[in-house]
Design an enzyme around this catalytic site. Structure first.
Site, PDB file in Angstrom:
ATOM      1  CG  LEU A 292      -2.023  -0.991   1.329  1.00 17.50           C
ATOM      2  CD1 LEU A 292      -2.655  -0.960   2.713  1.00 17.50           C
ATOM      3  CD2 LEU A 292      -3.067  -0.712   0.265  1.00 17.50           C
ATOM      4  N   GLY A 293       2.041   1.167   0.587  1.00 15.68           N
ATOM      5  CA  GLY A 293       2.861   2.368   0.648  1.00 15.68           C
ATOM      6  C   GLY A 293       4.087   2.137   1.491  1.00 15.68           C
ATOM      7  N   GLY A 295       6.362   3.976   4.435  1.00 15.10           N
ATOM      8  CA  GLY A 295       6.453   5.073   5.402  1.00 15.10           C
ATOM      9  C   GLY A 295       7.836   5.108   6.009  1.00 15.10           C
ATOM     10  N   GLY A 296       8.059   6.066   6.876  1.00 19.50           N
ATOM     11  CA  GLY A 296       9.373   6.227   7.479  1.00 19.50           C
ATOM     12  C   GLY A 296       9.788   5.042   8.322  1.00 19.50           C
ATOM     13  CG  PHE A 297       8.550   4.534  11.816  1.00 14.32           C
ATOM     14  CD1 PHE A 297       9.541   4.551  12.788  1.00 14.32           C
ATOM     15  CD2 PHE A 297       7.811   5.689  11.602  1.00 14.32           C
ATOM     16  CE1 PHE A 297       9.777   5.679  13.543  1.00 14.32           C
ATOM     17  CE2 PHE A 297       8.044   6.819  12.357  1.00 14.32           C
ATOM     18  CZ  PHE A 297       9.035   6.827  13.318  1.00 14.32           C
ATOM     19  N   GLY A 298       8.599   1.836   7.880  1.00 12.95           N
ATOM     20  CA  GLY A 298       8.456   0.524   7.263  1.00 12.95           C
ATOM     21  C   GLY A 298       7.457   0.554   6.117  1.00 12.95           C
ATOM     22  CB  VAL A 300       1.773   0.136   4.827  1.00  8.12           C
ATOM     23  CG1 VAL A 300       0.392  -0.270   5.332  1.00  8.12           C
ATOM     24  CG2 VAL A 300       2.431   1.073   5.818  1.00  8.12           C
ATOM     25  CG  ASP A 411       5.766  12.142   9.750  1.00 13.87           C
ATOM     26  OD1 ASP A 411       5.776  13.249   9.157  1.00 13.87           O
ATOM     27  OD2 ASP A 411       6.069  11.078   9.188  1.00 13.87           O
TER      28      ASP A 411
END
Ligand SMILES: *[C@@H]1O[C@H](CO)[C@@H](O)[C@H](O)[C@H]1NC(C)=O
Ligand SMILES: *[C@@H]1O[C@H](CO)[C@@H](O)[C@H](O)[C@H]1NC(C)=O
Ligand SMILES: *[C@@H]1O[C@H](CO)[C@@H](O)[C@H](O)[C@H]1NC(C)=O
Ligand SMILES: *[C@@H]1O[C@H](CO)[C@@H](O)[C@H](O)[C@H]1NC(C)=O
Ligand SMILES: *[C@@H]1O[C@H](CO)[C@@H](O)[C@H](O)[C@H]1NC(C)=O
Ligand SMILES: *[C@@H]1O[C@H](CO)[C@@H](O)[C@H](O)[C@H]1NC(C)=O
Ligand SMILES: *[C@@H]1O[C@H](CO)[C@@H](O)[C@H](O)[C@H]1NC(C)=O
Ligand SMILES: *[C@@H]1O[C@H](CO)[C@@H](O)[C@H](O)[C@H]1NC(C)=O
Ligand SMILES: *[C@@H]1O[C@H](CO)[C@@H](O)[C@H](O)[C@H]1NC(C)=O
Ligand SMILES: *[C@@H]1O[C@H](CO)[C@@H](O)[C@H](O)[C@H]1NC(C)=O
Ligand SMILES: *[C@@H]1O[C@H](CO)[C@@H](O)[C@H](O)[C@H]1NC(C)=O
Ligand SMILES: *[C@@H]1O[C@H](CO)[C@@H](O)[C@H](O)[C@H]1NC(C)=O
Length: 617
Positions: A292-293, A295-298, A300, A411
């Site tokens: 799905l996308g 992000g900064g932490f991993g 998705v 964020d």
């Protein structure tokens, strides 16, 4: 109906000496027509009134209707959340007698007693919000250190409001105490009729709190009584805390989002743990097709559990720096944060070094994919956008103040606001700092996690974060929603400018309508509302963090148009000095979150003195 009566009715004031209980009742006969003593209306009314005290439930609530229009009678009763059922019944009998005597032929009336309220009308009003007429009572004694007292009281009432509003459909009441100045204890109780939605309850209590200065400013005790909600504070314990706890245990748990596989028991971390194999299967072994996308932490992924429930799975990209136990404890805390404007965390899964978080799946992807898209923005007319702004504000307020944890998001941005099937906003990615083991509610950090264009200057440059750095990001988001343009690649015709300065300059020069998305300008939305939101956005992006409002004030400003807004000072200058807008756009696309070491920060803030005198509009 009710609220329009407010104009007709003078507000009534009573002064009660300290500790004297309210023996007399307060009655408002509302001027909505009269009935005659032999009428069908009268017969219906008598029947309804006589049924109330027997039918009231142990939560102290009951509503009833009888007859056909125009003789239909609707009634609601509500006992204070802590009183015993027999006392509640006695109270309702007193209220009934009082209404029959004081409003002998009125089709609409309300009576408030010490322990209950009773309302009836020929109009349908169950489930709707009525904030007037209002009665005030106050303790004649002044509080010591009134400024500190007011601040402590406000914090207490804000907390209670959140608890009451989300108390469920049977009970909307909360009571608690806090230590005020000079070790005084302040006791408070707020309650709504439980037929109201959580939002309506919250806005009723916000209204009630706003009236405190009209009656009870700096007093040791006060009450604000409205048809849909009541608020009371005192410097002595006036409610039965034991009874409230007893009833809260019996009453239904708040149901705020569709139940997932694990919601029934979130008392232990294990109850939230998914087998790693289940998650791997659900996401097709984390296949790119399910992505799905990023992000900064991993990354998705979308997934589907064996029971067909859709989920979003975040596979954390790096070591959280925490042991498994701390990680589990934090997940448990975050899973307990439940609000309609937050993406629900359902659980986690662990395998070796691998950690994943499991969230509810939110249907309509993120806000940025709508507002910045020339075609898809048409799904979001002003009415929708206004609701989205309000929802985001309430979600952040919950994180900052109403939840048991005080969470700074750090964020907030359009891509972290997801839209559900009805286009209601849900904030994603909150609490990440807790999961990575370095959360404080304010402080200085050398590890900055955020996104260009949304970071408050003090955070971007000095690593200083606080609730006010979230307020800044929220302000940027509001300006983006109104203008339909990204802060970090804003274009004004041929010129590339900075959205914040552009909005501020136009607002100052009385041309704020220029900032509004042309799609909205051609729509039917209220320009006045758009400009008020823009004004609120500008208050949030002020350079000086202490000038920015809290989220509680923002929610208030959004819900109460009568509230006068302050004059915003110049926002922080935003264009990152060493990037041109195309480069930052590229960055935004490649990596949505930007994480960097503050000592390497290359952002700058314009240090011009802010203009203090001007005449807006
Ligand atoms: C309630 O009574 C007033 C006055 O008689 C009337 O104007 C109004 O239409 C009535 N409302 C309903 C729903 O019948
Ligand atoms: C209804 O009755 C009250 C007295 O109980 C009276 O003051 C009022 O004028 C009456 N209203 C109408 C419309 O007759
Ligand atoms: C009610 O009483 C009034 C006089 O008090 C009379 O004019 C009217 O006709 C009566 N209405 C009914 C429904 O009996
Ligand atoms: C109370 O109001 C609700 C909503 O209007 C309605 O469904 C319910 O039947 C009412 N209860 C009674 C006893 O009339
Ligand atoms: C009802 O009113 C009577 C007389 O004013 C009073 O003594 C009694 O305490 C009241 N009961 C309740 C439950 O409020
Ligand atoms: C009350 O809440 C409902 C549902 O949340 C909403 O549709 C309605 O507009 C609200 N009414 C008021 C007066 O705020
Ligand atoms: C409370 O303070 C107000 C003004 O601050 C003053 O006028 C009033 O006399 C004080 N009341 C008492 C009971 O001390
Ligand atoms: C204040 O509230 C706390 C719970 O938050 C409770 O334990 C304590 O007993 C209360 N204090 C008083 C004086 O009621
Ligand atoms: C408070 O509530 C508890 C539990 O219902 C009850 O046992 C107790 O008598 C109540 N106290 C007072 C003062 O009413
Ligand atoms: C949002 O989601 C719902 C449910 O999946 C869908 O029916 C609707 O078309 C979506 N709306 C948009 C604008 O994508
Ligand atoms: C953060 O740093 C500033 C200036 O270096 C200092 O004034 C402030 O007290 C610090 N805040 C915290 C919470 O450490
Ligand atoms: C940040 O960068 C500076 C300079 O490159 C370095 O000395 C410092 O250790 C870094 N801090 C962190 C937390 O990475």
């Amino acid at each position: 109906m009710m609220s329009s009566q407010r104009m007709l009715l003078p507000l009534l004031f009573l002064i009660l000496p300290n500790l004297l209980p309210l023996v007399q009742s307060l009655t408002s006969c509302l001027n909505n027509g009269n009935y005659t003593s032999n009428s069908t209306f009268k017969a219906n009314l008598d029947a309804v009134l006589s049924s109330l005290s027997t039918n009231v439930d142990s939560n102290g609530f009951y509503n009833a209707s009888l007859g056909q229009n125009p003789d239909r009678v609707n009634a609601i009763v509500l006992c204070r959340g802590d009183i015993q059922l027999d006392t509640c019944r006695g109270c309702l009998q007193n209220a009934t007698a009082e209404l029959i005597t004081s409003c002998p032929n009125q089709k609409q009336a309300i009576d408030w007693q010490e322990g209950c309220l009773l309302r009836y009308s020929n109009e349908t009003f169950v489930g709707t919000l009525a904030t007037g007429p209002t009665w005030y009572l106050w303790n004649a004694q002044n509080a010591t250190s009134p400024d500190q007292f007011k601040q402590d009281l406000r914090t207490l009432l804000d907390n209670l409001r959140g608890q009451a509003a989300y108390g469920g459909s049977l009970r909307k009441v909360a009571a608690g105490n806090t230590t005020g100045p000079d070790f005084q204890t302040i006791f408070g109780l707020v309650q709504c009729t439980p037929d109201l939605s959580a939002d309506n309850c919250s806005s009723c209590l916000i209204d009630a709190a706003l009236e405190i200065p009209n009656c009870c400013d700096g007093k040791r005790g006060g009450r604000v009584l409205k048809p849909s909600c009541t608020l009371r504070f005192e410097n002595y314990p006036f409610y039965n805390g034991t009874r409230l706890q007893e009833l809260a245990r019996q009453s239904e748990p708040p149901v705020l989002s569709p139940p997932g596989p694990v919601v029934d028991d979130i008392s232990s971390p294990e109850s939230l743990q998914f087998a790693f194999g289940t998650i791997r299967d659900a996401t097709n072994d984390f296949s790119d097709n399910n992505k799905l996308g990023q992000g900064g932490f991993g990354t998705v992924y979308k997934g589907q559990l064996p029971n067909a429930q859709e989920i979003a799975v975040k596979r954390l990209s790096r070591n959280s720096g925490q042991g498994d136990l701390e990680f589990k404890t934090e997940v448990l805390l975050l899973a307990k944060l439940q609000h309609r404007n937050l993406v629900r965390l359902l659980g986690f899964s662990l395998q070796g070094e691998e950690k994943v978080l499991v969230y509810e799946f939110v249907q309509n992807a993120s806000l940025d994919l709508f507002i910045f898209d020339p075609i898809k923005k048409s799904y979001l007319d002003w009415e929708r956008r206004y609701k989205i702004i309000g929802g985001i504000a309430r979600g952040i307020l919950y994180l900052h103040e109403d939840s048991r944890l005080r969470i700074i998001h750090r964020d907030l941005k359009a891509s972290n606001v997801l839209l559900d099937g009805d286009m209601n906003p849900k904030i994603a990615d909150f609490g990440m700092a807790r999961l990575f083991g370095h959360d404080e509610t304010q402080g200085n950090t050398s590890r900055i996690v955020g996104t260009y264009g949304y970071m408050a200057p003090e955070y971007a440059m000095h690593g200083q974060f606080s609730v006010k750095s979230d307020v800044f990001s929220f302000g940027v988001l509001v300006l983006e929603i109104i203008s339909g343009q990204k802060n970090n690649c804003f274009r004004n015709g041929e010129d590339v400018e900075d959205l914040l300065s552009y909005a501020w300059t136009n607002w100052r020069e009385g041309t704020a309508a220029n900032v509004v998305d042309p799609f909205l300008r051609s729509g039917s939305g209220s320009m006045q509302e758009m400009l008020r939101c823009l004004h609120i956005g500008l208050l949030c992006v002020q350079e000086n963090a202490s000038d920015r409002p809290t989220m509680a004030s923002v929610v208030l400003m959004l819900s109460s148009f009568s509230l006068t807004l302050g004059v915003p000072s110049e926002p922080a200058f935003y264009a990152p000095s060493s990037y041109d807008s195309d480069v930052s756009l590229l960055q935004e696309n490649n990596s949505r979150n930007y994480e960097h070491n503050s000592t390497q920060s290359n952002r700058s803030s314009k240090n011009d003195a802010s203009i203090s005198e001007f005449h807006p509009q």
